[in-house]
Write an enzyme that holds these catalytic residues in place. Sequence first.
Site, PDB file in Angstrom:
ATOM      1  N   SER A 161       0.831  -1.200   0.000  1.00 12.51           N
ATOM      2  CA  SER A 161       0.000   0.000   0.000  1.00 12.51           C
ATOM      3  C   SER A 161       0.873   1.260   0.000  1.00 12.51           C
ATOM      4  O   SER A 161       1.687   1.449  -0.889  1.00 12.51           O
ATOM      5  CB  SER A 161      -0.953  -0.028   1.191  1.00 12.51           C
ATOM      6  OG  SER A 161      -1.862   1.046   1.154  1.00 12.51           O
ATOM      7  N   ASP A 168      -1.937   6.243  -4.118  1.00  6.92           N
ATOM      8  CA  ASP A 168      -0.889   5.414  -3.521  1.00  6.92           C
ATOM      9  C   ASP A 168      -0.490   4.316  -4.507  1.00  6.92           C
ATOM     10  O   ASP A 168      -1.109   4.146  -5.550  1.00  6.92           O
ATOM     11  CB  ASP A 168      -1.344   4.853  -2.165  1.00  6.92           C
ATOM     12  CG  ASP A 168      -2.608   4.021  -2.249  1.00  6.92           C
ATOM     13  OD1 ASP A 168      -3.287   4.059  -3.283  1.00  6.92           O
ATOM     14  OD2 ASP A 168      -2.912   3.324  -1.267  1.00  6.92           O
TER      15      ASP A 168
END
Length: 585
Positions: free
Chosen positions: A161, A313
């Site tokens: 992530s 992200d």
Amino acid sequence: MTSFPQLDAALKQKKISPSAYKNIFAWLSDKKYATSQKDLKELIQSNQWEELDDAFFQILPFGTSGRRGKIGVGSNRINKITIGEIAQGLADFLNKKTHQGSVAIAFDTRLTSKVFANYVATIFVANGFQVYLFKNPRSTPELSFTVRHLNAEAGIVISASHNPPTDNGIKIYFKDGAVMPEDGLKIKELAQKAEKIKTTGFLQAKEKGKIKFIEEETDDVYVYNVIRESLNPRARSAKIVFSPLHGTGATNVLPVIEKAGFRDVFLVEEQLELNGKFPTIKNNIPNPEFEETAELTIKRCEEVEADIGFFTDPDADRLGVVCRDKNGKYVFLTGNQIISLLGFYILSELRGRKRLDKNSFISKTFITTSLLSDLAKEFNIKINDDLLVGFKYIIHTIDENGKFTFGAEDTNGFLKGIYARDKDAAVAALLLAEFCSILKSKNKTLIDQLNELYKKYGLYWETLLEIPFEGAENFPKMGGIMTKLRKNPPKEVAGEKILKIKDWFDKNNLLDSNALTFYLSADKLQSITIRPSGTEPFLKIYYQTNTKLSPKISDEELEKEKTKAKQWSQKALEGIKKYLNTPIQ
């Protein structure tokens, strides 16, 4: 019995903890860990005891539906063993329930992601599964979509992530979303029991058709399904800047907004490169929750006079946003502000089309802004507003009759529709760009709209503070702090009396439910929540306040109220930190 004198001496001299000793001994003794034993022995011979203690003091937790952490040798690190164990555990779990079938695998742009993805593919082939593998980096939400599109039994994405470049991880999905705690525990148990991680040759499996690359047709179908969530196909006037922050956002957000019909789309060219080092980002941390991450996006917005800027992200499930106010300044939006705007836009449009009824509902985690609860009341729909932290809990409220309107969490996560079973930056960007276009036609900005929401429902101000507890010595302290808070909770915070305490603890789900909320007002709109992160070595402290305003308050006075709210939130956070006896960072 096998003996390791140097290791025994380190334990005796307290250079390593007993738990680290136990795990190191296992890795040196068991053939299951043979591939790492050479590197481990080199660390021991060079007396890297501090590193060894941190790398082995615990077995890397099965956190948010998988494992995430630093890459390296050790039970508390991400490597082929700790990832392979989870893959083998999942294979055993599925074989007990479904007798093989297929799995879909994706990976992000991190330096080790493709290697780990290929390795996991060989594990599933060796366990009797058909593997569908993305050839190049793809977003997590597209993987979630693909599991259902290909009718696979499970999906795996290799990603950490928004973590630093030093990290990586593995996350698991079933058809109905990310793995819930009860199944996660079973998979973890099977992983630890597995005496061997079964593998086969990658090229051999590919030649036999047991590993098949996922066709581009899947990309097209995914993008089509995202665009179907559009509410105003003609609202396409927004001038947009986009940056994938060196991640996979160019494979989901960019094609969605372009194929949806937005023409004025400008890119942050220096951040288009797929690069797991994230070289152009401050501190190399690609987290859209951090304002510094938006630096180059804002710069590009200023160059082209954009209305809105998006950035994502590495696995492109979370959206960062900056937008221009009426004075031409670019304002960074928090996750709670983004989802408040999206929530108002969606509910307003659906009500106008008479597509809301008493069974319609939205879902949010308990630490997410209560402004969404106000919106649910205003639009006369249901809300699940007390869900534990993690988008998987939101996803598991979805029914199949179309009454799930949207789900949202404070960390920039959002999903409208049921085409996927995780948050998706692409649909959030599409809808926010539409809303920006509509407001632009009325000579208004997203900031104007946000201020109108504050005037109606009160000024919501949410702040998050993360206190690091890294390493074998510090990590256990988080548990001690939570124990202290339960045994001896504070009576007040920064002069404000605590009226009620909510303990979210669930003995069957300690990782996600280890949280306490302290309410400072009877309506529960002023609160502080404390919880250890489930994926990172941080103690998280969330503060929310709500200040009632006059609907006729001027914009200048509103800005002053925002300043007051910010100052008060800092005072409250410092007050709770003082109580915890934690130095101000």
